[in-house]
Design a protein around this motif. Sequence first.
Motif, PDB file in Angstrom:
ATOM      1  N   PRO A 164      -4.989   1.680  -2.128  1.00 29.97           N
ATOM      2  CA  PRO A 164      -3.808   0.803  -2.067  1.00 29.97           C
ATOM      3  C   PRO A 164      -3.227   0.451  -3.425  1.00 29.97           C
ATOM      4  O   PRO A 164      -2.009   0.350  -3.583  1.00 29.97           O
ATOM      5  N   GLU A 165      -4.094   0.282  -4.408  1.00 29.95           N
ATOM      6  CA  GLU A 165      -3.589  -0.108  -5.731  1.00 29.95           C
ATOM      7  C   GLU A 165      -2.736   1.001  -6.346  1.00 29.95           C
ATOM      8  O   GLU A 165      -1.882   0.753  -7.205  1.00 29.95           O
ATOM      9  N   SER A 210       0.828  -1.224   0.000  1.00 31.59           N
ATOM     10  CA  SER A 210       0.000   0.000   0.000  1.00 31.59           C
ATOM     11  C   SER A 210       0.855   1.263   0.000  1.00 31.59           C
ATOM     12  O   SER A 210       0.379   2.328  -0.379  1.00 31.59           O
ATOM     13  N   GLU A 260      -9.863   2.079  -3.160  1.00 30.52           N
ATOM     14  CA  GLU A 260      -9.156   2.446  -4.399  1.00 30.52           C
ATOM     15  C   GLU A 260      -7.694   2.784  -4.146  1.00 30.52           C
ATOM     16  O   GLU A 260      -6.843   2.623  -5.017  1.00 30.52           O
TER      17      GLU A 260
END
Lengths: 257, 257
Positions: free
Chosen positions: B224-225, B48, B222
């Motif tokens: 962490p990506e 993250s 949305e």
Amino acid sequence: MAVIFAVANQKGGVAKTTTVQSLGVALAESGSRVLLVDLDPQACLTYSLGFDPDALESSLHDVLIRRTKVDDVIRPVAGIEGLFVLPATIDLAGAEVHLLSRTGREHVLARALEGVAGDYDVLLIDCPPSLGVLTINGLTAADSVLIPLQCEALSHRGVGQLLETIEDVRTFANEDLSVFGVIATMYDGRTRHARMVREEVSSRYGLRLLEPPVPKSVRFAEAPELGRSILQHAPGSPGAAAYRALAAQLLAEPAAG
Amino acid sequence: MAVIFAVANQKGGVAKTTTVQSLGVALAESGSRVLLVDLDPQACLTYSLGFDPDALESSLHDVLIRRTKVDDVIRPVAGIEGLFVLPATIDLAGAEVHLLSRTGREHVLARALEGVAGDYDVLLIDCPPSLGVLTINGLTAADSVLIPLQCEALSHRGVGQLLETIEDVRTFANEDLSVFGVIATMYDGRTRHARMVREEVSSRYGLRLLEPPVPKSVRFAEAPELGRSILQHAPGSPGAAAYRALAAQLLAEPAAG
Ligand SMILES: Nc1ncnc2c1ncn2[C@@H]1O[C@H](COP(=O)(O)OP(=O)(O)OP(=O)(O)O)[C@@H](O)[C@H]1O
Ligand SMILES: Nc1ncnc2c1ncn2[C@@H]1O[C@H](COP(=O)(O)OP(=O)(O)OP(=O)(O)O)[C@@H](O)[C@H]1O
Ligand SMILES: [Mg+2]
Ligand SMILES: [Mg+2]
């Protein structure tokens, strides 16, 4: 002869327990004889089915360290004809340490279930949020794997690792293990993010995505405290309907993916 | 001298990692020098924060089994002045097995951090979803514990067990360990269920409930990506504001609860 599914995903809180309970109840309601196996020392499945894990005299722990026969530990689930549980207690945390030093440690659960699997149509194994020796036992005992996937970044990043673990188990302990499919859990289809993760998992890993996704709904969170599943708590809800539709597919074809 | 918080809850998916990252970023943005410690083999915190755990040459694992100095493993987090991470990789799963057979196994992390804690104002330790030897190390190394609580039945049922574990650590390994408080995460205040669980936890366990609760919001999933926290992804959102308000309280008083 029972079909045995391991429900696994090392990420926490992706609805493994909810999926095992809901599919189990749905299958039992449609006439199957079902055994749910709680492989998690936190015993959330056992609790959600209406038991007090702290008050149980015997559990899967006793079976795994060979003190007790599996038949003496299995219990019927109140109010649901044909549904049974092999319950967990916190002692299972001790089993994990104990098993680490034992030869053939991956096969302990499989051997314990051999004698009773024939009494059921389906077994569903609830794995803890880790890829440790308990989950390895669940994968070794199973015919195939169901992967609950919460369609968020931190959840799908773990899928590759899970598939590698499944491959290891296939190589060293259970060559017939297959992946039955992925279940999209707590799905919020309104978010582009969730839809993207869902598509990516099937395209990137070549996994079958089972339909329908299970919708996110607060009705799920209310059920465990009442010792009930979504199918009893809110039988007409979209969540209950989704799990019934998924359950119907589990027996419609052989477990080999 | 750093104040050290362990963020712990053995239930999966209750926002331990999200809480460590969000509080860490909030504290760094308000001028503190912060070290985040990823104690989870799944390395979700590391991921993250924008790192690829599979590509890291050294991690906390190497530190714990004494191969590497902690200073050589700590890395700055890109784009956030004053924020650093002691990252995890999947090798940490091996550390858990290795540590089990070592004398003084609960103190390994504490000893590793002794030399560097003085370089920071705050340390936040992200624990895995279990009460195993890694979490015990996190609790032994800490001054106090933050308990992220998702206000649902299966989450609050684990609080008693967590408190017993904290009591054990206090007795055998770290007598000054205290509980700083509970953070209500992913909170949906519209549901009576969530409000009930929140009240029950403070009344039943006598724990301090920190304010405000962190609201449920898809913006969290949305982030962490993108390798970012909610404070960078949606700085004006109620979720970001909540974590800033909570972070401000961490240093406003001594860690002793
Ligand atoms: N479709 C859904 N909508 C909303 N909440 C859900 C849904 N499915 C499950 N939940 C809730 O989400 C939480 C996590 O689910 P669950 O405990 O089944 O996950 P898990 O993967 O078994 O967690 P762990 O990793 O701790 O074993 C529970 O409070 C559960 O009631
Ligand atoms: N306030 C929130 N609203 C909505 N989603 C959230 C919120 N906080 C965290 N999440 C999301 O919920 C999921 C679980 O959060 P997270 O991974 O931080 O939990 P965890 O307790 O660290 O899990 P684990 O037990 O696996 O370590 C993540 O996808 C995260 O982005
Ligand atoms: Mg579970
Ligand atoms: Mg985490």
